[in-house]
Scaffold this motif. Sequence first.
Motif, PDB file in Angstrom:
ATOM      1  N   SER A 164      10.266  15.070   3.538  1.00  0.00           N
ATOM      2  CA  SER A 164       9.373  15.754   2.597  1.00  0.00           C
ATOM      3  C   SER A 164       8.881  14.818   1.500  1.00  0.00           C
ATOM      4  CB  SER A 164      10.082  16.952   1.998  1.00  0.00           C
ATOM      5  OG  SER A 164      11.337  16.544   1.525  1.00  0.00           O
ATOM      6  N   THR A 183      12.875  10.928 -10.122  1.00  0.00           N
ATOM      7  CA  THR A 183      11.903  10.116  -9.367  1.00  0.00           C
ATOM      8  C   THR A 183      12.102  10.241  -7.859  1.00  0.00           C
ATOM      9  OG1 THR A 183      13.349   8.235  -9.798  1.00  0.00           O
ATOM     10  CG2 THR A 183      11.348   8.360 -11.102  1.00  0.00           C
ATOM     11  N   GLY A 184      13.185  10.898  -7.433  1.00  0.00           N
ATOM     12  CA  GLY A 184      13.378  11.120  -6.000  1.00  0.00           C
ATOM     13  C   GLY A 184      14.493  10.285  -5.388  1.00  0.00           C
ATOM     14  N   LEU A 203      16.380  12.280  -2.768  1.00  0.00           N
ATOM     15  CA  LEU A 203      15.492  12.505  -1.617  1.00  0.00           C
ATOM     16  C   LEU A 203      15.386  11.231  -0.775  1.00  0.00           C
ATOM     17  CD1 LEU A 203      13.512  14.421  -0.235  1.00  0.00           C
ATOM     18  CD2 LEU A 203      11.741  13.659  -1.811  1.00  0.00           C
ATOM     19  N   ARG A 226      10.493  15.925 -10.761  1.00  0.00           N
ATOM     20  CA  ARG A 226      11.207  17.183 -11.022  1.00  0.00           C
ATOM     21  C   ARG A 226      10.486  17.991 -12.104  1.00  0.00           C
ATOM     22  NH1 ARG A 226      16.002  15.499 -12.182  1.00  0.00           N
ATOM     23  NH2 ARG A 226      16.906  15.799 -10.129  1.00  0.00           N
ATOM     24  N   ILE A 233       7.354  19.586 -10.676  1.00  0.00           N
ATOM     25  CA  ILE A 233       7.625  20.786  -9.863  1.00  0.00           C
ATOM     26  C   ILE A 233       7.922  21.981 -10.775  1.00  0.00           C
ATOM     27  CG2 ILE A 233       9.154  21.778  -8.103  1.00  0.00           C
ATOM     28  CD1 ILE A 233       9.704  18.863  -7.160  1.00  0.00           C
TER      29      ILE A 233
HETATM   30  N1  LIG Z   1       7.862  11.628  -3.323  1.00  0.00           N
HETATM   31  C1  LIG Z   1       8.278  12.896  -3.394  1.00  0.00           C
HETATM   32  N2  LIG Z   1       7.669  13.842  -2.672  1.00  0.00           N
HETATM   33  C2  LIG Z   1       8.032  15.128  -2.759  1.00  0.00           C
HETATM   34  N3  LIG Z   1       9.014  15.568  -3.547  1.00  0.00           N
HETATM   35  C3  LIG Z   1       9.687  14.671  -4.275  1.00  0.00           C
HETATM   36  C4  LIG Z   1       9.363  13.286  -4.233  1.00  0.00           C
HETATM   37  N4  LIG Z   1      10.205  12.629  -5.060  1.00  0.00           N
HETATM   38  C5  LIG Z   1      10.999  13.554  -5.598  1.00  0.00           C
HETATM   39  N5  LIG Z   1      10.705  14.784  -5.130  1.00  0.00           N
HETATM   40  C6  LIG Z   1      11.340  16.045  -5.514  1.00  0.00           C
HETATM   41  O1  LIG Z   1      11.600  15.942  -6.913  1.00  0.00           O
HETATM   42  C7  LIG Z   1      12.832  16.550  -7.237  1.00  0.00           C
HETATM   43  C8  LIG Z   1      13.732  15.535  -7.910  1.00  0.00           C
HETATM   44  O2  LIG Z   1      14.096  14.564  -6.932  1.00  0.00           O
HETATM   45  P1  LIG Z   1      15.578  13.959  -6.854  1.00  0.00           P
HETATM   46  O3  LIG Z   1      16.611  14.994  -7.146  1.00  0.00           O
HETATM   47  O4  LIG Z   1      15.680  13.237  -5.563  1.00  0.00           O
HETATM   48  O5  LIG Z   1      15.481  12.940  -8.089  1.00  0.00           O
HETATM   49  P2  LIG Z   1      16.603  11.978  -8.675  1.00  0.00           P
HETATM   50  O6  LIG Z   1      15.907  10.697  -8.962  1.00  0.00           O
HETATM   51  O7  LIG Z   1      17.783  11.945  -7.756  1.00  0.00           O
HETATM   52  O8  LIG Z   1      16.950  12.677 -10.047  1.00  0.00           O
HETATM   53  P3  LIG Z   1      18.290  12.540 -10.963  1.00  0.00           P
HETATM   54  O9  LIG Z   1      18.419  11.098 -11.375  1.00  0.00           O
HETATM   55  O10 LIG Z   1      17.979  13.398 -12.153  1.00  0.00           O
HETATM   56  O11 LIG Z   1      19.421  13.040 -10.132  1.00  0.00           O
HETATM   57  C9  LIG Z   1      13.404  17.068  -5.929  1.00  0.00           C
HETATM   58  O12 LIG Z   1      13.036  18.429  -5.801  1.00  0.00           O
HETATM   59  C10 LIG Z   1      12.700  16.239  -4.876  1.00  0.00           C
HETATM   60  O13 LIG Z   1      12.609  16.921  -3.639  1.00  0.00           O
END
Ligand SMILES: Nc1ncnc2c1ncn2[C@@H]1O[C@H](COP(=O)(O)OP(=O)(O)OP(=O)(O)O)[C@@H](O)[C@H]1O
Length: 483
Positions: free
Chosen positions: A138, A171-172, A175, A357, A360
Amino acid sequence: MAGILIIDDEPQIRELLIKHLNELDQMPMVAETLADGLEMVASGTFDLIFLDVNLPDGNGIEALPLIKNSRSEPEVIIITGEGDEQGAKMAIDSGAWDYILKPFSGYEIKLQVKRSLDFRASKKALNSSPEKILNRSSIIGSSPKLLSRLNMVAQCAKSDANVLITGQTGTGKELFAKVVHMNSRQEKNNFVVVDCASLPEQLVESVLFGHVKGAYTGADSNQDGLVKKADGGTLFLDEIGELPLSIQKKFLRILQERRFKPVGGTNEVVSHFRLVSATNRNLEEMVRENQFRSDLLFRLRTIHIDLPPLKECKEDIKDLTLHYIYTLCNHHGFENKGFVSEFLKALESYDWPGNIRELISSLEKAILADPVSPILYPNCLPNPIRIHYIQSSMNKTRAGCDFKRVSQTSDKFQSIDLPDNLLDPIKPLKQVKDVAISIIEKIYLEKLMQSSNGDLDKAGTLSCISKSRIYSLLKKYNISRSV
Ligand SMILES: Nc1ncnc2c1ncn2[C@@H]1O[C@H](COP(=O)(O)OP(=O)(O)OP(=O)(O)O)[C@@H](O)[C@H]1O
């Protein structure tokens, strides 16, 4: 044929370069000034640019970052008559392909053209390849920065190397960790997430390594830890910067030997997992402050993926918005919604400290703000985003108005004739101001009517005053619309 641009004010150099390039079957475009060159770069697509340093209207090296960051991200070869080490360093630091001194040989030029175009072709092939071979799940977006990170995920798929994912919150990272797993040999086995920030301090070891029956009060049976559960799959250590120093040491040993003892146990347990870790902290700084082991950091980041903040990938906001509006509407049981262009502009003008995040959750708030409306408007967005959008639009309008006012009237204002008796005898300031203002207003209005050909809509845009106010001023000074 490649897109090549020569930015040089010397006709002989341009002709020589054109000759060499023609011999390679290339037809370059030319610009004689930096301003023309930058305009062509902004509106066209180029693979390679020859850039002179001393141009009549500016310094090529100073413009280099602008050119490198332009839409087509061209390779740039600096050509200069005055070679100096500092200039060469600046050029290379700013991403130049090469730094060539005049006079140059045809061989030298052709070699660098060929090399840079070959490099570009292989980069293009690499950038377009992840979508063919990679299951991106995704992950939405196609900005150059995102594609380059997907390339790294494709690299991860070729080995079992440890991967460290860094980036700001939202930033994902998680994911991407999942996508690394989904594209790995371990794909069919477990993806085990360990949130290092919320491991209970007294139970860290037990949670990670498991325990044997009777290891402590309450341990009434043997229990596998998360490290064992990840055997054959992927162990994802989220927020690795929060892992206590004592556990860091144990982990280092596990990474070296892939075996460990559960709490209270005497026999070693084996677990072969792929390790992916993530953090939004600066681990190198933590190493300097003795909060993180340098030997562990060295092992964790065999492959390092640093995710960019959303504000550096604004091209992706539209696709993310379309995807998440659809997903969220589906989730809440609404018909899919559209949005007006200002809605997207507001999203694109914001800096997104909470990254994807935050995007969204802002979209979800907008959808819930007016569940029945089939169209989303900027006023559905959370206040900080709306305020930022309004303020940035105001700044743009102001900048535009200031420029127009000065450029359209300054010539006339220089020759304002004030009445002889305005200051003699001296009068109250307000009276003098009112006279001066009405003189300037009258000149302004005449010029405004000329510039807008009497079109009040256009006059309103140029002057940033309402149509009704323009009407009343025209009446006050007895000015006709066809001045
Ligand atoms: N490139 C992307 N495309 C679609 N959705 C994304 C993308 N990057 C992040 N998301 C969505 O954004 C949200 C935050 O992503 P994620 O939890 O992976 O971030 P993180 O960097 O691990 O955050 P944290 O450091 O706060 O744990 C999730 O719902 C994820 O599915």
